[in-house]
Design a protein around this motif. Structure first.
Motif, PDB file in Angstrom:
ATOM      1  N   LEU B  34     -67.506 -88.940  63.069  1.00 40.12           N
ATOM      2  CA  LEU B  34     -66.294 -88.342  62.512  1.00 40.12           C
ATOM      3  C   LEU B  34     -66.385 -86.823  62.577  1.00 40.12           C
ATOM      4  N   PHE B  89     -67.176 -79.850  60.611  1.00 36.81           N
ATOM      5  CA  PHE B  89     -68.400 -80.622  60.431  1.00 36.81           C
ATOM      6  C   PHE B  89     -68.330 -81.911  61.238  1.00 36.81           C
ATOM      7  N   MET B  93     -72.461 -92.179  61.034  1.00 35.71           N
ATOM      8  CA  MET B  93     -72.744 -93.275  60.116  1.00 35.71           C
ATOM      9  C   MET B  93     -73.352 -94.437  60.890  1.00 35.71           C
ATOM     10  N   LEU B 100     -72.602 -91.292  55.184  1.00 33.91           N
ATOM     11  CA  LEU B 100     -72.312 -90.302  56.211  1.00 33.91           C
ATOM     12  C   LEU B 100     -73.347 -89.191  56.194  1.00 33.91           C
ATOM     13  N   ILE B 101     -73.887 -88.876  57.381  1.00 31.86           N
ATOM     14  CA  ILE B 101     -74.793 -87.755  57.530  1.00 31.86           C
ATOM     15  C   ILE B 101     -74.048 -86.663  58.287  1.00 31.86           C
ATOM     16  N   PHE B 102     -74.030 -85.459  57.699  1.00 30.17           N
ATOM     17  CA  PHE B 102     -73.264 -84.353  58.273  1.00 30.17           C
ATOM     18  C   PHE B 102     -74.161 -83.367  59.000  1.00 30.17           C
ATOM     19  N   GLY B 103     -73.563 -82.682  59.962  1.00 23.54           N
ATOM     20  CA  GLY B 103     -74.208 -81.558  60.611  1.00 23.54           C
ATOM     21  C   GLY B 103     -74.030 -80.298  59.778  1.00 23.54           C
ATOM     22  N   GLN B 104     -74.522 -79.185  60.327  1.00 20.11           N
ATOM     23  CA  GLN B 104     -74.518 -77.933  59.570  1.00 20.11           C
ATOM     24  C   GLN B 104     -73.169 -77.235  59.582  1.00 20.11           C
ATOM     25  N   GLY B 105     -72.308 -77.638  60.500  1.00 18.65           N
ATOM     26  CA  GLY B 105     -70.990 -77.031  60.584  1.00 18.65           C
ATOM     27  C   GLY B 105     -70.910 -75.932  61.614  1.00 18.65           C
TER      28      GLY B 105
END
Lengths: 114, 112
Positions: B34, B89, B93, B100-105
């Protein structure tokens, strides 16, 4: 309102004090998440509640952090004996659950530990 | 262990041009991806998603491409508009975990 509500929006505390952050998810959402964003960093996963299942606490950084979700709705994130490195924006999100991954975020609680 | 990485902290493009935001992941078990958009002092909002069974998903000006062999996805915005200026971001998943695991943006600036 119909969105995710977080309180307080801003909290300044002294090192060593305990703080509680509250999240009211969207009505009917079974999943609730806590993330935090430190200055210049991405969104760090903290904890995830899904229905009546045991929460996924794998992201909590230390045993000073804990969270509860009462009645499958409101959640409280508690940080004991706060440290300066705990300063961050704490974001709560909720979703209908399942596998769509579409989370609805609140505006966050900005915590500053002096 | 950063499982989702956005290696470009910032990107600047001219209005009307294409914006390409990149994301890499390390966990081959991720099967749903996502993109979220975040304005200052607001929570992130969902933008677009893609399942691992697809390699492209388009929604208006936004297209997400997935390259599973390279463990890489990208978000294309065409044409870019000044209102697109925000932090983007990437998130991933695995299965039905819901986590949900997010990146640093990546901070996108679209100049008029």
């Amino acid at each position: 309102g119909a969105g995710v509500s977080q309180s307080p929006s801003n909290k300044v505390t002294e090192k060593g004090k305990d703080v509680e952050l509250r999240c009211d998810p969207i009505s009917g959402h079974t999943a609730l998440y806590w993330y935090r964003q430190s200055l210049g960093q991405g969104l760090e996963f903290l904890i995830y509640f899904q229905g009546n299942s045991a929460p996924d606490k794998s992201g909590l950084p230390s045993d000073r952090f804990s969270a509860e979700r009462t009645g499958g709705s409101v959640s409280t994130l508690t940080i004991q004996r706060t440290q300066q490195e705990d300063s961050a924006v704490y974001l709560c999100a909720s979703s209908l659950g399942g596998t769509t991954g579409e989370l609805f975020f609140g505006e966050g609680s900005r915590l500053t530990v002096l | 262990d950063q499982q989702v990485k956005q290696n470009s902290p910032s990107l600047s493009v001219q209005e009307g041009r294409i914006s390409i935001l990149n994301c890499d992941y390390t966990n081959s078990m991720f099967d749903y991806f996502l993109w979220y958009k975040k304005y200052p002092a607001e929570g992130p909002t969902f933008l677009i998603s893609i399942s691992s069974i697809k390699d492209k998903n388009e929604d208006g000006r936004f297209t997400v491409f997935l390259n599973k062999s390279a463990k890489h996805l990208s978000l294309h915005i065409v044409p870019s508009q000044p209102g697109d200026s925000a932090v983007y971001f990437c998130a991933a998943m695995r299965g039905n975990t819901g986590k949900l695991i997010f990146g640093q943006g990546t901070t996108l600036q679209v100049k008029p």
